[in-house]
Design a protein around this motif. Sequence first.
Motif, PDB file in Angstrom:
ATOM      1  N   TRP A  36      40.576  45.304  42.381  1.00  0.00           N
ATOM      2  CA  TRP A  36      40.122  45.951  41.089  1.00  0.00           C
ATOM      3  C   TRP A  36      40.719  45.247  39.793  1.00  0.00           C
ATOM      4  CZ3 TRP A  36      36.300  48.668  39.913  1.00  0.00           C
ATOM      5  CH2 TRP A  36      36.491  49.407  38.622  1.00  0.00           C
ATOM      6  N   LYS A  37      42.128  44.727  39.861  1.00  0.00           N
ATOM      7  CA  LYS A  37      42.478  44.035  38.769  1.00  0.00           C
ATOM      8  C   LYS A  37      41.744  42.730  38.541  1.00  0.00           C
ATOM      9  CE  LYS A  37      46.629  41.498  37.295  1.00  0.00           C
ATOM     10  NZ  LYS A  37      47.822  40.656  37.748  1.00  0.00           N
ATOM     11  N   ASN A  38      41.113  41.942  39.414  1.00  0.00           N
ATOM     12  CA  ASN A  38      40.418  40.942  39.143  1.00  0.00           C
ATOM     13  C   ASN A  38      39.058  41.402  38.482  1.00  0.00           C
ATOM     14  OD1 ASN A  38      39.468  38.229  38.927  1.00  0.00           O
ATOM     15  ND2 ASN A  38      38.656  38.373  41.045  1.00  0.00           N
ATOM     16  N   VAL A  39      38.550  42.282  39.027  1.00  0.00           N
ATOM     17  CA  VAL A  39      37.137  43.152  38.362  1.00  0.00           C
ATOM     18  C   VAL A  39      37.267  43.425  37.008  1.00  0.00           C
ATOM     19  CG1 VAL A  39      35.640  44.922  38.643  1.00  0.00           C
ATOM     20  CG2 VAL A  39      36.153  43.738  40.651  1.00  0.00           C
TER      21      VAL A  39
ATOM     22  N   ASP B  78      25.582  40.936  33.860  1.00  0.00           N
ATOM     23  CA  ASP B  78      26.347  41.090  34.973  1.00  0.00           C
ATOM     24  C   ASP B  78      27.983  41.002  34.364  1.00  0.00           C
ATOM     25  OD1 ASP B  78      24.502  40.965  36.624  1.00  0.00           O
ATOM     26  OD2 ASP B  78      24.791  38.881  37.489  1.00  0.00           O
ATOM     27  N   ALA B  79      28.622  41.733  35.047  1.00  0.00           N
ATOM     28  CA  ALA B  79      30.108  42.487  34.464  1.00  0.00           C
ATOM     29  C   ALA B  79      31.123  41.302  34.433  1.00  0.00           C
ATOM     30  CB  ALA B  79      30.726  43.452  35.325  1.00  0.00           C
ATOM     31  N   ASP B  80      30.662  39.852  35.033  1.00  0.00           N
ATOM     32  CA  ASP B  80      31.623  39.208  35.040  1.00  0.00           C
ATOM     33  C   ASP B  80      31.085  37.733  33.997  1.00  0.00           C
ATOM     34  OD1 ASP B  80      29.728  38.109  36.811  1.00  0.00           O
ATOM     35  OD2 ASP B  80      31.047  37.940  38.313  1.00  0.00           O
ATOM     36  N   ASP B  81      30.084  37.895  33.663  1.00  0.00           N
ATOM     37  CA  ASP B  81      29.487  36.811  32.898  1.00  0.00           C
ATOM     38  C   ASP B  81      29.864  36.830  31.217  1.00  0.00           C
ATOM     39  OD1 ASP B  81      28.025  35.703  35.076  1.00  0.00           O
ATOM     40  OD2 ASP B  81      26.255  36.670  34.541  1.00  0.00           O
TER      41      ASP B  81
ATOM     42  N   GLN C 210      33.072  27.311  36.582  1.00  0.00           N
ATOM     43  CA  GLN C 210      33.678  27.862  37.957  1.00  0.00           C
ATOM     44  C   GLN C 210      35.085  28.176  37.286  1.00  0.00           C
ATOM     45  OE1 GLN C 210      32.844  26.503  41.496  1.00  0.00           O
ATOM     46  NE2 GLN C 210      34.704  27.857  41.999  1.00  0.00           N
ATOM     47  N   GLU C 211      35.505  29.253  37.860  1.00  0.00           N
ATOM     48  CA  GLU C 211      36.662  29.916  37.286  1.00  0.00           C
ATOM     49  C   GLU C 211      37.803  28.751  37.441  1.00  0.00           C
ATOM     50  OE1 GLU C 211      38.113  32.332  35.085  1.00  0.00           O
ATOM     51  OE2 GLU C 211      36.371  33.349  36.000  1.00  0.00           O
ATOM     52  N   LYS C 212      38.533  28.794  36.250  1.00  0.00           N
ATOM     53  CA  LYS C 212      39.921  28.108  36.305  1.00  0.00           C
ATOM     54  C   LYS C 212      39.559  26.308  36.316  1.00  0.00           C
ATOM     55  CE  LYS C 212      42.783  31.214  38.955  1.00  0.00           C
ATOM     56  NZ  LYS C 212      43.694  31.345  40.083  1.00  0.00           N
TER      57      LYS C 212
ATOM     58  N   GLY D 281      32.872  31.640  41.282  1.00  0.00           N
ATOM     59  CA  GLY D 281      34.082  31.118  42.110  1.00  0.00           C
ATOM     60  C   GLY D 281      35.420  32.456  41.523  1.00  0.00           C
ATOM     61  N   ASN D 282      34.827  33.546  41.142  1.00  0.00           N
ATOM     62  CA  ASN D 282      35.997  34.394  40.917  1.00  0.00           C
ATOM     63  C   ASN D 282      36.295  35.280  42.019  1.00  0.00           C
ATOM     64  OD1 ASN D 282      33.892  36.572  40.758  1.00  0.00           O
ATOM     65  ND2 ASN D 282      33.052  35.600  38.720  1.00  0.00           N
ATOM     66  N   GLY D 283      35.673  35.183  42.960  1.00  0.00           N
ATOM     67  CA  GLY D 283      36.142  36.111  44.099  1.00  0.00           C
ATOM     68  C   GLY D 283      35.295  37.530  44.120  1.00  0.00           C
ATOM     69  N   GLU D 284      34.389  37.824  43.065  1.00  0.00           N
ATOM     70  CA  GLU D 284      33.906  39.068  43.058  1.00  0.00           C
ATOM     71  C   GLU D 284      32.300  39.116  43.008  1.00  0.00           C
ATOM     72  OE1 GLU D 284      35.059  42.054  43.706  1.00  0.00           O
ATOM     73  OE2 GLU D 284      37.419  41.472  43.594  1.00  0.00           O
ATOM     74  N   ASN D 285      31.636  37.778  42.942  1.00  0.00           N
ATOM     75  CA  ASN D 285      30.269  37.613  42.707  1.00  0.00           C
ATOM     76  C   ASN D 285      29.577  38.328  44.099  1.00  0.00           C
ATOM     77  OD1 ASN D 285      31.867  35.163  41.794  1.00  0.00           O
ATOM     78  ND2 ASN D 285      29.928  35.489  40.740  1.00  0.00           N
ATOM     79  N   ILE D 286      28.849  39.081  44.155  1.00  0.00           N
ATOM     80  CA  ILE D 286      27.729  39.791  45.255  1.00  0.00           C
ATOM     81  C   ILE D 286      26.963  38.352  45.804  1.00  0.00           C
ATOM     82  CG2 ILE D 286      25.790  40.922  45.877  1.00  0.00           C
ATOM     83  CD1 ILE D 286      26.394  42.956  43.621  1.00  0.00           C
TER      84      ILE D 286
END
Length: 256
Positions: free
Chosen positions: A17-20, A102-105, A133-135, A208-213
């Motif tokens: 949840w912290k990452n999201v 999308d909530a991470d873009d 790609q994250e990082k 690459g953020n670990g939360e992509n569907i």
Amino acid sequence: MLVFVIPLKSQQVAKSWKNVSQLFERCLRSICEQTDTNFRVVVVCHEKPDIKFNHPHVNYVEVDFPIPDRNILQQRQDKGKKIIKGLMYARHFSPTHVMIVDADDCLSGRIAEFTNQHPNVNGWYLNKGYVYQEKSAFIYYRKSHFHSWCGTCNILKFDTCNLPSKDDDYPEDLVNLYIAHKKLPEFMIKKGLVIEELPFIGAVYIIGNGENIYQKGFSSIHNENKNKIFFLLKEALKFRPINSSIRKEFGVYQLS
């Protein structure tokens, strides 16, 4: 006015949840850096994210939909219902256009200004964009078919959205339409509505953020064409350092 609609996954299905929350906060900050302040943001969620950033144009709509499990299909259906809920809530602002994000873009700060200057256009699709790609120290330039990769890819005139009249009605065909982002322009064309190509890079697809569907990573670009050396060389030229100009326009920063 342009309204951005963001469906956010539930804390109960998040790997972190912290990452999201951090990904969402970066997304929200990038949206709120628009050069034209005539916009609103509607976030549809089960739980409000754990962030410190606030903005007067951001509205949260909390839902009590059944929590999906980690099944991709169920999560996509949940996302589709949240999109429809957000679009229906957007009626409060009488928008000319809406954009599903999308909530991470991350988004270009020019989106609202450009859209508000063309109130009579049916909409735009993002044919080109960046993939990050994250990082990574580099960013990938996707010069065509960006909308087939990334869900943050369509801006629609609000009166073309064909929404249900009841607030608690989520027709399966409409849910499936809004989760099939790459088919939206085709659907509009079949209705006799021409959707134009956005004439500039409008978004950064974060992977690459670990939360992509679901995501299409950099490695798959190579794997699909592993026997084509010339293709790999051509693709390598599309990677560029993520410079200060890109970071400023799209609000991409390193997460802690």
